[in-house]
Structure formats: C-alpha cells, structure tokens
Design an enzyme around this catalytic site. Structure first.
Site, PDB file in Angstrom:
ATOM      1  N   SER A 112     -26.089  -1.271 -67.310  1.00 40.39           N
ATOM      2  CA  SER A 112     -26.475  -1.857 -66.035  1.00 40.39           C
ATOM      3  C   SER A 112     -27.686  -1.106 -65.450  1.00 40.39           C
ATOM      4  O   SER A 112     -28.707  -0.949 -66.127  1.00 40.39           O
ATOM      5  CB  SER A 112     -25.277  -1.837 -65.088  1.00 40.39           C
ATOM      6  OG  SER A 112     -25.523  -2.595 -63.937  1.00 40.39           O
ATOM      7  N   HIS A 158     -19.736  -8.668 -66.335  1.00 37.68           N
ATOM      8  CA  HIS A 158     -20.649  -7.523 -66.365  1.00 37.68           C
ATOM      9  C   HIS A 158     -19.903  -6.217 -66.615  1.00 37.68           C
ATOM     10  O   HIS A 158     -20.441  -5.287 -67.226  1.00 37.68           O
ATOM     11  CB  HIS A 158     -21.405  -7.458 -65.034  1.00 37.68           C
ATOM     12  CG  HIS A 158     -22.459  -6.408 -64.987  1.00 37.68           C
ATOM     13  ND1 HIS A 158     -23.469  -6.318 -65.925  1.00 37.68           N
ATOM     14  CD2 HIS A 158     -22.668  -5.373 -64.119  1.00 37.68           C
ATOM     15  CE1 HIS A 158     -24.245  -5.288 -65.634  1.00 37.68           C
ATOM     16  NE2 HIS A 158     -23.778  -4.696 -64.556  1.00 37.68           N
ATOM     17  N   ASP A 159     -18.670  -6.122 -66.154  1.00 37.09           N
ATOM     18  CA  ASP A 159     -17.867  -4.905 -66.336  1.00 37.09           C
ATOM     19  C   ASP A 159     -17.577  -4.597 -67.799  1.00 37.09           C
ATOM     20  O   ASP A 159     -17.060  -3.519 -68.113  1.00 37.09           O
ATOM     21  CB  ASP A 159     -16.535  -5.023 -65.584  1.00 37.09           C
ATOM     22  CG  ASP A 159     -16.647  -4.490 -64.160  1.00 37.09           C
ATOM     23  OD1 ASP A 159     -17.718  -3.973 -63.796  1.00 37.09           O
ATOM     24  OD2 ASP A 159     -15.660  -4.613 -63.408  1.00 37.09           O
ATOM     25  N   ARG A 204     -18.928  -4.294 -51.193  1.00 39.27           N
ATOM     26  CA  ARG A 204     -18.227  -3.995 -52.445  1.00 39.27           C
ATOM     27  C   ARG A 204     -17.484  -5.223 -52.965  1.00 39.27           C
ATOM     28  O   ARG A 204     -17.467  -5.483 -54.177  1.00 39.27           O
ATOM     29  CB  ARG A 204     -17.245  -2.844 -52.231  1.00 39.27           C
ATOM     30  CG  ARG A 204     -16.477  -2.431 -53.473  1.00 39.27           C
ATOM     31  CD  ARG A 204     -17.409  -2.003 -54.583  1.00 39.27           C
ATOM     32  NE  ARG A 204     -16.685  -1.415 -55.693  1.00 39.27           N
ATOM     33  CZ  ARG A 204     -17.250  -1.012 -56.813  1.00 39.27           C
ATOM     34  NH1 ARG A 204     -18.565  -1.136 -56.965  1.00 39.27           N
ATOM     35  NH2 ARG A 204     -16.541  -0.473 -57.776  1.00 39.27           N
ATOM     36  N   ASP A 250     -21.322 -11.977 -69.406  1.00 37.74           N
ATOM     37  CA  ASP A 250     -22.011 -11.241 -68.336  1.00 37.74           C
ATOM     38  C   ASP A 250     -23.045 -12.172 -67.717  1.00 37.74           C
ATOM     39  O   ASP A 250     -24.145 -12.352 -68.248  1.00 37.74           O
ATOM     40  CB  ASP A 250     -22.678  -9.992 -68.923  1.00 37.74           C
ATOM     41  CG  ASP A 250     -23.351  -9.139 -67.854  1.00 37.74           C
ATOM     42  OD1 ASP A 250     -23.426  -9.570 -66.687  1.00 37.74           O
ATOM     43  OD2 ASP A 250     -23.809  -8.025 -68.199  1.00 37.74           O
TER      44      ASP A 250
END
Length: 384
Positions: A157, A355-356, A227, A322
């Site tokens: 990232s 994405h994680d 968040r 992602d």
C-alpha cells in the site's frame, strides 16, 4: 496474550530510538531542525552488512512489524505473518528494520511531539511530509545502522510507494524492491476517500483547528468516522459478505439507529479502537502524503522515465479483489518497468480479502514472496 511464543516468531522485541541533530529539508520548503525515529530490528546484520531489509509501513502502521512487546500482548506486530524464522522475510538470514515514519504518532517525531523551539506541542504547525521526505529520513537511519545498501526495500500500500520511491531517489542503495498492493499514484476516487476522512476529522467540534491536545480534547467522532470509511475501502464486497452477511445481533428489526447488524458493530469497534491508538493530525498528514505521491509528475507524466534511474530487481504483487489499489494499477508500474528495461516479476494473486490482502498469509502470495526472498538469500550466500 500468547501462551507461548511460536517457534517461527522473532519473539519478544523492544523498540529503539534514533535521534538526528542534522536539519532535514522537506519537499514543502520547511526544515525540521532535528527529529527522532522509533524503529525495531529483527535478525542479525551480517559482517558484510549486506543482508538488511527495510520494511515500509502503510497509512496507520508503525515500527512494530513482528514479534511481541510482552507476554501480555494480545497480538503480534502488524506483519508477523511474513517476518520471522522460516517465513518469507526469514530472520535466520535477514536483518530486518521497520520504523515509525516521520510525522507518525508512535514515538517518531510528529504532530504530537514537543517542538523544541516553542516548548509546545507541534500540532497543526508540524510541517507536511512526503514520501520523498520519508525516504530521506529512512536513509539517515540506514547510515546510522551502517547499512549502505539494502538487500531489499519492501512495502504494501503506502509502504509500496515508499519502496518504489527508494528505487528512484536512491537507486544505488537497494538491490531489490518489493511493491505489494500499491499504485504509482492515487486515483481521483482514492483522493476523494481521503478528503472525506479529513473533513470528518477537521469538522469535529473537538478538533480546535488541530490544537485539540492543548484543549485536552480528542476529535474522537471525526477520527472514528475516518477510520470506518477507510476500513470499508480496505475490504472487498465478498470479504464483507463472507464475514458478516446480513447477520443481526438481535432477531427482527428494532426500528432505531443503534447497532443491529454485525457489520455495524464491527465498524464501530474498529473506529473506537483507532481513536485510542492514533493521532488525528498524523492521520491528516499521512493521507496528504498518499495524495501527493506521483513520481511521474516530474517527468511529464511519464512513469517509464521516472523509473529509469532504478538499478534494482523488482517484484510487484497485486490482488484480484483489491478495488482500492486494483491489479490494473500494479500493471501500470510493471509496464513502465518493462519499458524502462528493468528486471521485474509480477504476480496477480487470487484473493477475496480486498486491499487488506497484502497483510494476509495467503498461500499463493506467500509462495511468490518466499521464492523471491530465497533468491536474494542465494545471492547473499554466493557473494559471501
């Protein structure tokens, strides 16, 4: 709390602090008269000082990438799945360094630190930092550790952007660059997500124009919302469906705005936890650094030309689900590297984690990663 330290863990680790009195000229035109960086190391630096690996953290990461700080820790460092004996970044062979970036809120000099010139908290007066500035400060830490050239600079990232910048900015100081789930610059959609997050923080009544610490306040609502928004973009639709579906905490609808669905509970929990561990001004700085990263902009938007100084080998990895940094963005990097006649390997990993995924021990991902790192070990052994 770990009952026992696993045999493939780096074990109990302690952060260290490096202080720099040399002024650091920043891309913004401002100068930091001095600064501190907090970092951790795992493994041993070999006599040739040729086996060092730099781990660059993502947006909300820090220096604690692997192992445990104490037996009371509930979980290990943020990339423990990839760092340790026998793992892709094998600490039996590599000396691994991970630091909290300049501007961070976990020990390195940042908005929550004291400005020596005023004796007050930096707060919103802390200068903007960019990926270039981070590479500059990371190189100063490398000098302090006696590392002239990294065996590899690795990041996912925002960390992948730092790894890419290393290959451009200081090409003679790394032999391998590993870019995971990243992009050569943010899309308009990604900048928009960051702006919504920043507005959530800046419009919180407890933000006080960034001087919330002087007011003994916390812009908790804004930080929590930022968040929650970010977390949504880190997961794929499939991952959320698999993890939560439409599962409810109670049977039937209550027709109110309290938590009813499990996904609501999860997001609120993630947001509340974040408020306890992160600083709002740092979040603003980090997202701006993301927005500003665009190495091709200095070369008439020609990424191939921007990457032409690189001298290292590259591994680029992307993940099918992602959508924040899609495989197409990684392919832009790969295409430009090929056009610039650089040595590059690319893997698109099937994964439904969104994405994680770059933080997950997905078997195909770990196999690709391990194979590349083992090749580096072979080269190290051949050279010694």
């Amino acid at each position: 709390m770990p009952k026992d330290i696993p045999s493939n863990s780096v074990g109990l680790v302690s952060p260290q602090k490096a202080s720099f009195d040399t002024p650091l000229d920043l891309v913004s035109g401002k100068t930091l008269p001095g600064f501190e960086l907090v970092y951790e190391t795992y493994g041993q630096l070999n006599p040739q000082k040729s086996n060092a690996v730099l781990i660059c953290h993502a947006l909300s990461g820090d220096h604690h990438a692997a192992g445990f700080h104490s037996m009371e820790d509930k979980k290990p460092g943020w990339w423990d799945s990839a760092i340790g004996p026998g793992k892709p970044i094998d600490t039996d062979h590599f000396f691994v360094v991970c630091l909290n970036n300049l501007g961070g809120c976990n020990g390195s000099t940042g908005p929550a630190s004291i400005n020596a010139a005023t004796g007050d908290i930096w707060g919103p007066e802390f200068p903007f930092v960019t990926v270039k500035d981070w590479v500059h400060s990371q190189a100063m830490l490398a000098d302090l550790l006696g590392v002239e050239q990294w065996a590899a600079v690795v990041g996912g990232s925002l960390g992948g952007m730092q790894a890419l910048q290393w290959s451009i900015q200081l090409p003679h100081r790394l032999r391998n660059c590993i870019v995971v789930g990243s992009a050569p610059k943010l899309s308009a959609q990604n900048i928009a997500f960051n702006e919504v997050a920043r507005q959530a923080i800046r419009t919180d009544p407890n933000f006080f124009d960034g001087r919330y610490k002087q007011q003994k306040a916390v812009p908790a609502t804004g930080l929590k919302l930022a968040r929650m928004l970010g977390h949504l973009t880190y997961l794929s639709d499939d991952a959320m469906k698999h993890k939560f579906g439409r599962q409810q905490r109670t049977s039937g609808y209550r027709f109110d705005y309290d938590v009813e669905f499990e996904v609501e509970s999860y997001l609120r929990y993630q947001g509340e936890q974040f408020v306890h561990r992160f600083d709002a001004n740092t979040y603003l700085l980090m997202t701006k650094a993301l927005d500003y990263f665009d190495p091709a902009s200095e070369h008439n938007d020609n990424l191939t030309e921007a990457l032409s100084p690189a001298q290292c080998n590259f591994l680029v990895v992307s993940f099918t689900s992602d959508w924040r940094f899609s495989p197409e963005r990684s392919k832009e990097i790969v295409k430009s590297l090929i056009e610039a006649r650089k040595q590059v390997s690319y893997a698109e990993v099937e994964a439904n984690h969104g994405h994680d995924a770059f933080l997950m021990p997905i078997p195909h991902y770990m196999q690709v990663f391990s194979a590349h790192m083992k090749q580096i070990i072979k080269e190290l052994n051949h050279a010694s």
